[in-house]
Design a protein around this motif. Structure first.
Motif, PDB file in Angstrom:
ATOM      1  N   CYS A 137     -35.923  21.310 -43.453  1.00  0.00           N
ATOM      2  CA  CYS A 137     -34.924  22.227 -44.013  1.00  0.00           C
ATOM      3  C   CYS A 137     -35.279  23.637 -43.552  1.00  0.00           C
ATOM      4  O   CYS A 137     -36.436  24.017 -43.529  1.00  0.00           O
ATOM      5  CB  CYS A 137     -34.958  22.139 -45.534  1.00  0.00           C
ATOM      6  SG  CYS A 137     -34.009  23.424 -46.351  1.00  0.00           S
ATOM      7  N   ASN A 139     -34.211  26.452 -44.941  1.00  0.00           N
ATOM      8  CA  ASN A 139     -34.200  27.481 -45.986  1.00  0.00           C
ATOM      9  C   ASN A 139     -35.605  28.062 -46.154  1.00  0.00           C
ATOM     10  O   ASN A 139     -36.578  27.314 -46.218  1.00  0.00           O
ATOM     11  CB  ASN A 139     -33.735  26.890 -47.317  1.00  0.00           C
ATOM     12  CG  ASN A 139     -32.237  26.659 -47.347  1.00  0.00           C
ATOM     13  OD1 ASN A 139     -31.523  27.154 -46.478  1.00  0.00           O
ATOM     14  ND2 ASN A 139     -31.770  25.911 -48.320  1.00  0.00           N
ATOM     15  N   CYS A 142     -38.761  26.412 -48.044  1.00  0.00           N
ATOM     16  CA  CYS A 142     -38.622  24.969 -48.288  1.00  0.00           C
ATOM     17  C   CYS A 142     -39.397  24.182 -47.241  1.00  0.00           C
ATOM     18  O   CYS A 142     -39.281  24.449 -46.058  1.00  0.00           O
ATOM     19  CB  CYS A 142     -37.154  24.557 -48.257  1.00  0.00           C
ATOM     20  SG  CYS A 142     -36.931  22.785 -48.534  1.00  0.00           S
ATOM     21  N   ASP A 144     -39.243  20.726 -47.287  1.00  0.00           N
ATOM     22  CA  ASP A 144     -38.682  19.379 -47.294  1.00  0.00           C
ATOM     23  C   ASP A 144     -38.206  18.969 -45.905  1.00  0.00           C
ATOM     24  O   ASP A 144     -37.776  19.803 -45.123  1.00  0.00           O
ATOM     25  CB  ASP A 144     -37.483  19.310 -48.247  1.00  0.00           C
ATOM     26  CG  ASP A 144     -37.922  19.365 -49.695  1.00  0.00           C
ATOM     27  OD1 ASP A 144     -39.145  19.410 -49.928  1.00  0.00           O
ATOM     28  OD2 ASP A 144     -37.053  19.371 -50.578  1.00  0.00           O
ATOM     29  N   HIS A 154     -28.298  18.756 -48.608  1.00  0.00           N
ATOM     30  CA  HIS A 154     -29.572  19.236 -49.148  1.00  0.00           C
ATOM     31  C   HIS A 154     -29.559  20.758 -49.268  1.00  0.00           C
ATOM     32  O   HIS A 154     -29.911  21.309 -50.310  1.00  0.00           O
ATOM     33  CB  HIS A 154     -30.724  18.788 -48.245  1.00  0.00           C
ATOM     34  CG  HIS A 154     -32.018  19.489 -48.536  1.00  0.00           C
ATOM     35  ND1 HIS A 154     -32.865  19.107 -49.553  1.00  0.00           N
ATOM     36  CD2 HIS A 154     -32.584  20.583 -47.968  1.00  0.00           C
ATOM     37  CE1 HIS A 154     -33.901  19.928 -49.586  1.00  0.00           C
ATOM     38  NE2 HIS A 154     -33.758  20.832 -48.638  1.00  0.00           N
ATOM     39  N   CYS A 159     -31.550  21.632 -52.292  1.00  0.00           N
ATOM     40  CA  CYS A 159     -32.722  22.445 -51.969  1.00  0.00           C
ATOM     41  C   CYS A 159     -32.970  23.487 -53.060  1.00  0.00           C
ATOM     42  O   CYS A 159     -32.071  24.232 -53.433  1.00  0.00           O
ATOM     43  CB  CYS A 159     -32.504  23.143 -50.632  1.00  0.00           C
ATOM     44  SG  CYS A 159     -33.903  24.147 -50.142  1.00  0.00           S
TER      45      CYS A 159
END
Ligand SMILES: [Zn+2]
Ligand SMILES: [Zn+2]
Ligand SMILES: [Zn+2]
Ligand SMILES: [Zn+2]
Ligand SMILES: [Zn+2]
Ligand SMILES: [Zn+2]
Length: 247
Positions: A137, A139, A142, A144, A154, A159
């Motif tokens: 991800c 962002n 993050c 993940d 997500h 998220c």
């Protein structure tokens, strides 16, 4: 004609280059070929696929790692297939074999979820778009990783680092911090008056409200006449009204 040939050559060269990157991509992945892999593409020494094939003097093809080991042995190694001594000076990178290998069809390394078949050469490009490829991800904050097909969902809905705008002040915050922002610092959030007058006041108006809040303790309006009581504003108000009614 000449230009065409050049184009063809450069395409093949870039394919050859790709196989180096391929080796990195393929760590932790299993290659499944659509057709049974011919013996010539399997290293006779380690049994691995010869992604970077090298031919020895006896005409057999080995993977780069095994060849490196032979070279380090300084010429004392023998070909496991025919027992012929492997001479370092006779070893060369077998681009012909490499080209053939790169043109073989494989199942996407994300099979069976992904049902695509690609040439080994095109695997890398495919994985850049494969919906079943696991990617991180983007962002901020993050860590993940999600399947590419789930990335948008997500990032938009799941998220905890997605940006959400505060309903009250319209500023953006990571979703995980939004409640804390509203609970502790949002200036446009209405909170109960801390002096318990039962009114809901926007945080940035608390100061102004305190000046008029009926529950704030102030000096009695008769302080100048010697009253030392601290009274709540509404008592003062009552007194003012009483005073007014006397006139
Ligand atoms: Zn090998
Ligand atoms: Zn041999
Ligand atoms: Zn795929
Ligand atoms: Zn995320
Ligand atoms: Zn806010
Ligand atoms: Zn109040």
């Amino acid at each position: 004609m000449a230009a065409e040939e050049n184009e063809c050559m450069s395409r093949q060269d870039s394919e050859l280059m790709k196989s180096w990157e391929l080796e990195a991509i393929l760590t932790n992945r299993t290659l499944r070929f659509v057709l049974r892999l011919e013996q010539q593409f399997v290293c006779p020494s380690c049994g691995g696929i010869v992604l970077n094939p090298h031919q020895t003097g006896c005409g057999h093809i080995f993977c780069a790692r095994c060849v490196r080991a032979y070279l380090e042995n300084g010429g004392s190694s023998k070909c496991p297939l025919d027992n012929i001594p492997i001479k370092p000076e006779e070893i060369f990178q077998d681009n012909c074999c490499k080209r053939e290998l790169l043109n073989l069809e494989i199942y996407c390394t994300n099979a069976p979820d992904c049902t695509q078949r690609v040439t080994l050469c095109d695997l890398q490009d495919h994985l850049k778009a494969c919906q079943y490829e696991r990617i991180g991800c983007s962002n901020v904050g993050c860590n993940d990783t999600v399947l590419r097909k789930n990335l948008l969902d997500h990032q938009r809905n799941v998220c905890s680092f997605r940006l959400e705008s505060c309903y009250h002040c319209r500023q953006s915050f990571p979703a995980s911090q939004l409640l804390v922002h509203q609970k502790n610092s949002c200036l446009d959030m209405e909170i109960p008056c801390p002096n318990k007058c039962l009114q809901m006041i926007k945080r940035h108006k608390l100061q102004a409200h305190a000046d008029e809040c009926l529950e704030v303790e102030t000096d009695c309006i008769y302080k100048n006449y010697g009253c030392t009581f601290r009274v709540r504003e509404h008592y003062n108000l009552t007194l003012k009204q009483v005073k007014v009614s006397f006139y």
